[in-house]
Every structure is written in structure tokens, then in C-alpha cells.
Design an enzyme around this catalytic site. Structure first.
Site, short mmCIF file in Angstrom:
data_model
loop_
_atom_site.label_atom_id
_atom_site.label_comp_id
_atom_site.label_asym_id
_atom_site.label_seq_id
_atom_site.Cartn_x
_atom_site.Cartn_y
_atom_site.Cartn_z
N SER A 142 0.88 -1.18 0.00
CA SER A 142 0.00 0.00 0.00
C SER A 142 0.91 1.22 0.00
O SER A 142 2.08 1.13 0.38
CB SER A 142 -0.85 0.01 1.27
OG SER A 142 -1.46 1.27 1.46
N TYR A 155 -2.57 -0.20 10.56
CA TYR A 155 -2.53 -0.57 9.13
C TYR A 155 -1.16 -0.23 8.54
O TYR A 155 -0.55 -1.05 7.84
CB TYR A 155 -3.63 0.17 8.39
CG TYR A 155 -3.70 -0.14 6.91
CD1 TYR A 155 -4.21 -1.35 6.46
CD2 TYR A 155 -3.28 0.79 5.96
CE1 TYR A 155 -4.29 -1.64 5.10
CE2 TYR A 155 -3.36 0.52 4.60
CZ TYR A 155 -3.87 -0.70 4.17
OH TYR A 155 -3.94 -0.98 2.83
#
Ligand code: NAD
Length: 264
Positions: A142, A155
């Protein structure tokens, strides 16, 4: 047809980015095993792609489910060329500032169990088959693997861990198996499943039009569809174009880290 006769296994292939990867690989001539915890999404995919795919329902956090997914893929298609670790969760609501200690601790365990342990267990299950085919692994990281952003500390920590994992695996599995990653930016609007990690979590951003946010923050000034990210996986998987790449993580994110500032 750059992936003709190849076989891939995609975790989280029933929705969002994973579904777009499955679609692209099928278009390129591959057969694909979809490993997802949602039986309903698997059924939809099998309906859409017919005998080009098989679906395996299971949980990436479980050793037995990962082993079964690889075994069923090989039983259906005879081999495995590309393992794609992609199933992941995102939950911005569990911020360090606003979440009670015990709840934060559980959220940490859950996020790492899916986003990191799920990748390691899947890779471990796939490795013997990939040695046979001199295949490869591709993992979804990501933009949060490189920059702070909307995902929160938990995250972001998992995605940084994914980059370290990719590099260590590339080192340990060479020269037999190549290991690379794609670091997408925010996936715009409703993707092909009409859902993504942002919209599913019911968090503060769930009603926020991601396309508008991306328009504001990205140098390329627009959001990108899951399908626009899927080509990066086809590139890493195809044996003609990606011969030298291992341990590479492609920043494929609308230039999120390139905002900087203009010279006067
Ligand atoms: P999504 O929620 O649309 O799809 C994820 C899929 O994974 C779902 O089908 C879900 O059922 C499956 N899944 C979740 N937990 C699982 C488990 N324990 N076992 C098996 N399957 C499980 O999400 P998405 O947006 O397509 O995200 C896919 C990947 O892309 C994730 O790794 C995510 O971190 C990453 N990513 C997403 C964005 C974004 O903006 N959505 C941006 C960058 C990176």
C-alpha cells in the site's frame, strides 16, 4: 495473452483489487484459484469466469486453509506459477488516540493476523509448488508501506512489515522463486465489486467520496480504479517482461509521495 498457460492463486480474490487481478489474469490467458473467506463472492466469481477459475473458501489466518487452497489449486489446474497475497483489512476507526488499550490490542492482533501472518502462511503453503515451476509471489502492500496516510498506525505498521517480508523472502527464496510487491494508492469510488477496504469497514471515511479525496491529494489529481492497478500484477507475473525483478515493490499510487512544493 501474456499469461497464457499460467496458473495463479489470489487471496482476497473475491472483491475489490483481488477481483480485478483475477479478471486481468483470466483476460491474459491464466487460470486462477480464488481464495477468499466469502463463499458468496467466490460463487459470483465462478459464475462470471466459469472453468477459468476455482474458488476456495477459507481464512488466510489458518495454516490448514492455506494448505488446502494450494492443494485444491494444484488439483484443479496441475500446478501453481504465481501466488498473490492480497487479502487485507483496513480500519481507521481504531486509532491510538481514541481506542481503549484492550480494544487496541485486539485490533492490532487482528490486523497483523490477516495483513501479515496471512501473507506468510500463504507463501509458506505455496513455496513447494513455486519451486517446481520456478514461479513467483506478488504481494499487495500500500502507499501506507511508505508514507503516513489514512490507514492509522496499525494498518501502516502492517504494510511496512509487508515490504520487509518481501525483501527477506526475495533473499531467501532466490534463485528459485521471485518475490515482488505492488504498493497501490487509494482505490477510487466503487470498484468492480462496488466495495473496497474503505467502504467495508464502516469507519469514519465510509461515506467519504474517495475519488474527491484523491483528486485533492494526488499529484495525478484523480482516483484510480482497481482495474488500473491490476496490470502491475500481470507485469510481475509474466515471464517475458519481468526476468530481473525480485525484492521490488512498485509504488503505483498516483504519485502520493511526490507532492513536494514548487520552486518560487
Ligand atoms: P476488499 O475488502 O474489497 O477485498 C478484500 C477481500 O479479502 C474480501 O473479498 C475479503 O472477503 C477477503 N478477506 C478479508 N479477510 C480475509 C481472511 N481472513 N481470509 C480470507 N479472505 C479474506 O479490499 P481491497 O480494497 O480490494 O483490498 C485488497 C488489498 O489492497 C488489501 O491488502 C489492502 O490493504 C490493499 N489496499 C487497498 C487500498 C484501497 O484503497 N482499498 C489501497 C491500498 C492497498
Amino acid at each position: 495473452m501474456q499469461l497464457k498457460d499460467q496458473v495463479a492463486l489470489v487471496t482476497g480474490g473475491g472483491s475489490g483489487l483481488g477481483q480485478a487481478i483475477v479478471e486481468r489474469f483470466v483476460e491474459e490467458g491464466a487460470r486462477v484459484a480464488i481464495f477468499d473467506r466469502s463463499q458468496e463472492r467466490i460463487d459470483d466469481a465462478v459464475k462470471a469466469f466459469g472453468d477459468k477459475v476455482v474458488g476456495i473458501a477459507g481464512d488466510v489466518r489458518k495454516v490448514d486453509d492455506n494448505n488446502r487452497a494450494v492443494a485444491e489449486c494444484v488439483s484443479a489446474f496441475g500446478k501453481l506459477d504465481t501466488f498473490i497475497g492480497n487479502a487485507g483489512i483496513w480500519d481507521y476507526s481504531k486509532t491510538m488516540v481514541s481506542t481503549e488499550d484492550d480494544e487496541l490490542s485486539s485490533a492490532f492482533d487482528e490486523m497483523f493476523a490477516i495483513n501479515v501472518k496471512g501473507y506468510v502462511l500463504g507463501a509458506k503453503a505455496a513455496l513447494p509448488e513455486l519451486y517446481k515451476t520456478k514461479g513467483q509471489m506478488i504481494f499487495t502492500a500500500s502507499n501506507a508501506a511508505f508514507y503516513p496516510g489514512g490507514g492509522g498506525v496499525l494498518y501502516t505498521a502492517t504494510k511496512h512489515a509487508v515490504v520487509g517480508m518481501i525483501k527477506q523472502m526475495a533473499h531467501e527464496f532466490a534463485p528459485h522463486v521471485r518475490v515482488n510487491g505492488v504498493a497501490p494508492g487509494g482505490i477510487g469510488g466503487s470498484n468492480i465489486a462496488g466495495t473496497n477496504a474503505l467502504s467495508q469497514q464502516g469507519n469514519n471515511y465510509s461515506d467519504f467520496p474517495l475519488d474527491d479525496l484523491m483528486k485533492q491529494i494526488l499529484p495525478l489529481e484523480r482516483a484510480f480504479h482497481a482495474r488500473e492497478y491490476a496490470g502491475a500484477y500481470a507485469f510481475f507475473a509474466n515471464r517475458r517482461d519481468n526476468t530481473p525483478g525480485t525484492g521490488a515493490v512498485l509504488n503505483f499510487d498516483g504519485g502520493i509521495g511526490m507532492r513536494g512544493f514548487a520552486s518560487p
